[in-house]
Design a protein around this motif. Structure first.
Motif, short mmCIF file in Angstrom:
data_model
loop_
_atom_site.label_atom_id
_atom_site.label_comp_id
_atom_site.label_asym_id
_atom_site.label_seq_id
_atom_site.Cartn_x
_atom_site.Cartn_y
_atom_site.Cartn_z
N ALA A 125 -55.48 16.04 47.02
CA ALA A 125 -54.10 15.63 46.81
C ALA A 125 -53.74 15.94 45.35
O ALA A 125 -54.62 16.09 44.50
N LEU A 126 -52.46 16.03 45.07
CA LEU A 126 -52.03 16.24 43.69
C LEU A 126 -52.27 14.97 42.89
O LEU A 126 -52.05 13.87 43.39
N THR A 127 -52.74 15.13 41.65
CA THR A 127 -52.92 14.00 40.74
C THR A 127 -52.07 14.28 39.50
O THR A 127 -52.17 15.35 38.91
N HIS A 128 -51.25 13.29 39.13
CA HIS A 128 -50.35 13.44 37.98
C HIS A 128 -50.89 12.67 36.79
O HIS A 128 -51.33 11.52 36.92
N VAL A 129 -50.85 13.32 35.63
CA VAL A 129 -51.29 12.73 34.37
C VAL A 129 -50.13 12.83 33.39
O VAL A 129 -49.50 13.90 33.27
N VAL A 130 -49.85 11.74 32.70
CA VAL A 130 -48.77 11.71 31.72
C VAL A 130 -49.35 12.06 30.35
O VAL A 130 -50.21 11.35 29.84
N LEU A 131 -48.90 13.17 29.79
CA LEU A 131 -49.31 13.57 28.44
C LEU A 131 -48.20 13.11 27.50
O LEU A 131 -47.10 13.65 27.53
N ASP A 132 -48.49 12.07 26.72
CA ASP A 132 -47.47 11.43 25.87
C ASP A 132 -47.97 11.42 24.44
O ASP A 132 -48.81 10.63 24.06
N ARG A 133 -47.43 12.31 23.64
CA ARG A 133 -47.85 12.43 22.24
C ARG A 133 -46.88 11.72 21.29
O ARG A 133 -47.14 11.63 20.10
N THR A 134 -45.76 11.24 21.78
CA THR A 134 -44.77 10.58 20.93
C THR A 134 -45.10 9.11 20.81
O THR A 134 -45.22 8.41 21.82
N PRO A 135 -45.25 8.61 19.59
CA PRO A 135 -45.58 7.18 19.43
C PRO A 135 -44.41 6.30 19.88
O PRO A 135 -43.25 6.74 19.85
N PRO A 136 -44.71 5.09 20.30
CA PRO A 136 -43.63 4.19 20.71
C PRO A 136 -42.74 3.83 19.52
O PRO A 136 -43.16 3.89 18.37
N GLY A 137 -41.51 3.45 19.83
CA GLY A 137 -40.58 3.03 18.79
C GLY A 137 -40.59 1.52 18.63
O GLY A 137 -40.76 0.78 19.60
N VAL A 138 -40.44 1.06 17.40
CA VAL A 138 -40.36 -0.38 17.10
C VAL A 138 -39.07 -0.61 16.31
O VAL A 138 -38.85 0.04 15.29
N THR A 139 -38.24 -1.52 16.82
CA THR A 139 -36.98 -1.82 16.16
C THR A 139 -36.88 -3.32 15.94
O THR A 139 -37.08 -4.10 16.87
N VAL A 140 -36.58 -3.72 14.70
CA VAL A 140 -36.33 -5.14 14.41
C VAL A 140 -34.88 -5.42 14.80
O VAL A 140 -33.96 -4.81 14.25
N THR A 141 -34.69 -6.31 15.78
CA THR A 141 -33.33 -6.63 16.23
C THR A 141 -32.79 -7.89 15.58
O THR A 141 -31.59 -8.12 15.56
N SER A 142 -33.69 -8.72 15.08
CA SER A 142 -33.26 -9.94 14.38
C SER A 142 -34.38 -10.33 13.42
O SER A 142 -35.55 -10.28 13.81
N PRO A 143 -34.09 -10.65 12.20
CA PRO A 143 -32.77 -10.80 11.61
C PRO A 143 -32.11 -9.43 11.40
O PRO A 143 -32.79 -8.42 11.20
N VAL A 144 -30.79 -9.41 11.48
CA VAL A 144 -30.01 -8.20 11.34
C VAL A 144 -30.27 -7.58 9.97
O VAL A 144 -30.29 -8.26 8.95
N ASN A 145 -30.53 -6.27 10.00
CA ASN A 145 -30.82 -5.49 8.79
C ASN A 145 -32.01 -6.03 8.00
O ASN A 145 -32.16 -5.73 6.82
N GLY A 146 -32.83 -6.86 8.63
CA GLY A 146 -34.01 -7.39 7.96
C GLY A 146 -33.71 -8.42 6.88
O GLY A 146 -34.59 -8.79 6.12
N LEU A 147 -32.47 -8.88 6.82
CA LEU A 147 -32.09 -9.84 5.79
C LEU A 147 -32.37 -11.27 6.23
O LEU A 147 -32.03 -11.66 7.35
N ILE A 148 -33.01 -12.04 5.39
CA ILE A 148 -33.26 -13.45 5.68
C ILE A 148 -32.90 -14.27 4.45
O ILE A 148 -32.93 -13.79 3.33
N SER A 149 -32.57 -15.48 4.73
CA SER A 149 -32.29 -16.40 3.63
C SER A 149 -33.52 -17.26 3.43
O SER A 149 -34.01 -17.89 4.37
#
Length: 186
Positions: A125-149
């Motif tokens: 049977a066909l076997t599928h393999v995912v070749l993924d060389r792109t690293p995952p993305g990480v986004t800080v959603t809060s605090p906005v713009n990384g600003l904290i008091s």
């Protein structure tokens, strides 16, 4: 199969000749079954970013299994001969993936019982393999713009993890304050 042809001539009492043709055919031996071929590793939808992968092919044949071929995306990658005395087992194929971009790879193995011309080919049977060389993305959603008091007391940090190609199965998150890992303090 064996085909026997006979030709005879008889003379009838009225002096006219009749010719007869008889055909006898022996029972044909049924063709031997095709070999059973399967890819046992890697599993379906396995994801990797490695420069090579080992594809393990399992085989079982009624007669002499001559060759096992491995195809990637429809192109022959490698052929491994098999000793006629070996009717079952596994073969490992090391496949070079270096230089390939992100994509879904499709592997298939084929085995030939006896001479290739005989046509007794088994296919996996066909076997599928995912070749993924792109690293995952990480986004800080809060605090906005990384600003904290610093006067606010508790700071709630939220992040979003994304991977467009193979997805994210698990993640280790470390919170860094300047250059110090403060994850253990949470």
């Amino acid at each position: 199969a064996m085909l026997l042809l006979g030709c005879g001539q008889s003379t009838s009492p009225d002096a006219s000749a009749t010719t007869g043709v008889s055909v006898a055919q022996s029972a044909a031996r049924p063709p031997s079954p095709r070999p059973t071929i399967s890819i046992v590793s890697p599993g379906e939808d396995f994801a990797t970013n490695a420069d090579s992968i080992v594809v393990t092919v399992s085989f079982e044949a009624w007669g002499d299994l001559q060759d096992i071929d491995l195809f990637m995306n429809g192109t022959l990658v490698r052929t491994q001969p098999n000793s006629p005395s070996v009717k079952s087992g596994t073969k490992d194929f090391v496949v070079n993936l270096s230089g390939l971009p992100d994509q879904i790879l499709t592997f298939q193995a084929q085995g030939y019982q006896g001479n290739r011309i005989a046509g007794l080919r088994g296919e996996s049977a066909l076997t599928h393999v995912v070749l993924d060389r792109t690293p995952p993305g990480v986004t800080v959603t809060s605090p906005v713009n990384g600003l904290i008091s610093l006067n606010s007391g508790t700071v709630r940090a939220m992040i979003a993890l994304t991977d467009q190609f193979s997805g994210i199965a698990a993640a280790d998150v470390h919170l860094m304050l300047d250059t110090t890992d403060v994850s253990a303090d949470l």
